[in-house]
Design a protein around this motif. Structure first.
Motif, PDB file in Angstrom:
ATOM      1  N   ILE A   2       0.855  -1.194   0.000  1.00 11.60           N
ATOM      2  CA  ILE A   2       0.000   0.000   0.000  1.00 11.60           C
ATOM      3  C   ILE A   2       0.889   1.241   0.000  1.00 11.60           C
ATOM      4  CG2 ILE A   2      -1.688   1.320   1.320  1.00 11.60           C
ATOM      5  CD1 ILE A   2      -2.803  -1.347   2.295  1.00 11.60           C
ATOM      6  N   VAL A  35      -0.802   1.601 -10.946  1.00 10.78           N
ATOM      7  CA  VAL A  35      -1.657   1.144  -9.856  1.00 10.78           C
ATOM      8  C   VAL A  35      -2.376  -0.148 -10.218  1.00 10.78           C
ATOM      9  CG1 VAL A  35      -3.663   1.776  -8.453  1.00 10.78           C
ATOM     10  CG2 VAL A  35      -1.961   3.502  -9.038  1.00 10.78           C
ATOM     11  N   ARG A  37      -4.628  -1.497  -7.734  1.00  8.29           N
ATOM     12  CA  ARG A  37      -5.940  -1.334  -7.104  1.00  8.29           C
ATOM     13  C   ARG A  37      -5.978  -0.014  -6.344  1.00  8.29           C
ATOM     14  NH1 ARG A  37      -8.938  -3.492  -2.070  1.00  8.29           N
ATOM     15  NH2 ARG A  37      -6.892  -3.554  -1.125  1.00  8.29           N
ATOM     16  N   VAL A  38      -6.994   0.784  -6.590  1.00 11.35           N
ATOM     17  CA  VAL A  38      -7.198   2.040  -5.865  1.00 11.35           C
ATOM     18  C   VAL A  38      -7.967   1.726  -4.590  1.00 11.35           C
ATOM     19  CG1 VAL A  38      -8.305   4.304  -5.901  1.00 11.35           C
ATOM     20  CG2 VAL A  38      -7.175   3.441  -7.949  1.00 11.35           C
ATOM     21  N   ILE A  39      -7.440   2.197  -3.467  1.00 13.12           N
ATOM     22  CA  ILE A  39      -8.094   1.988  -2.182  1.00 13.12           C
ATOM     23  C   ILE A  39      -8.928   3.206  -1.810  1.00 13.12           C
ATOM     24  CG2 ILE A  39      -7.701   1.608   0.284  1.00 13.12           C
ATOM     25  CD1 ILE A  39      -5.124   0.091  -0.581  1.00 13.12           C
ATOM     26  N   SER A  40      -8.370   4.400  -2.029  1.00 15.65           N
ATOM     27  CA  SER A  40      -9.077   5.619  -1.633  1.00 15.65           C
ATOM     28  C   SER A  40      -8.564   6.804  -2.437  1.00 15.65           C
ATOM     29  CB  SER A  40      -8.835   5.874  -0.138  1.00 15.65           C
ATOM     30  OG  SER A  40      -9.356   7.111   0.255  1.00 15.65           O
ATOM     31  N   VAL A  60      -4.589   6.645  -2.331  1.00 15.07           N
ATOM     32  CA  VAL A  60      -4.063   5.484  -1.612  1.00 15.07           C
ATOM     33  C   VAL A  60      -4.300   4.292  -2.527  1.00 15.07           C
ATOM     34  CG1 VAL A  60      -4.201   4.075   0.476  1.00 15.07           C
ATOM     35  CG2 VAL A  60      -4.658   6.541   0.600  1.00 15.07           C
ATOM     36  N   TYR A  61      -3.222   3.525  -2.779  1.00 17.58           N
ATOM     37  CA  TYR A  61      -3.321   2.475  -3.791  1.00 17.58           C
ATOM     38  C   TYR A  61      -2.394   1.306  -3.476  1.00 17.58           C
ATOM     39  CZ  TYR A  61       1.025   4.536  -5.525  1.00 17.58           C
ATOM     40  OH  TYR A  61       2.308   4.991  -5.635  1.00 17.58           O
ATOM     41  N   GLU A  62      -2.611   0.212  -4.180  1.00 16.84           N
ATOM     42  CA  GLU A  62      -1.728  -0.943  -4.118  1.00 16.84           C
ATOM     43  C   GLU A  62      -1.027  -1.106  -5.465  1.00 16.84           C
ATOM     44  OE1 GLU A  62      -3.459  -4.203  -1.024  1.00 16.84           O
ATOM     45  OE2 GLU A  62      -4.157  -4.303  -3.084  1.00 16.84           O
TER      46      GLU A  62
END
Length: 63
Positions: A2, A35, A37-40, A60-62
């Motif tokens: 993250i 990216v 996956r986008v988390i926020s 915020v991403y993975e």
């Protein structure tokens, strides 16, 4: 893993729409290239004497 990245954009009267579209384009290009996956995503205005003079977008991403 993250990670967090911030993007900033100054805003000028009568040009705000174009500047926000440019910010969107920069963030979207970053997401496509880096990216998994986008988390926020969060926007926060920058103010001075009660007037909005800029925008900070936090991603915020993975990877």
């Amino acid at each position: 893993m993250i990670q967090v990245k911030t993007f900033g954009e100054p805003l000028q009267p009568f040009k705000t729409r174009r500047e926000l579209e440019e910010l969107d384009a920069r963030v979207n290009a970053f997401v496509v290239e880096n990216v998994a996956r986008v988390i926020s995503v969060q926007d926060m205005p920058i103010t001075e004497n009660g007037s909005v003079i800029g925008m900070i977008r936090t991603l915020v991403y993975e990877t």
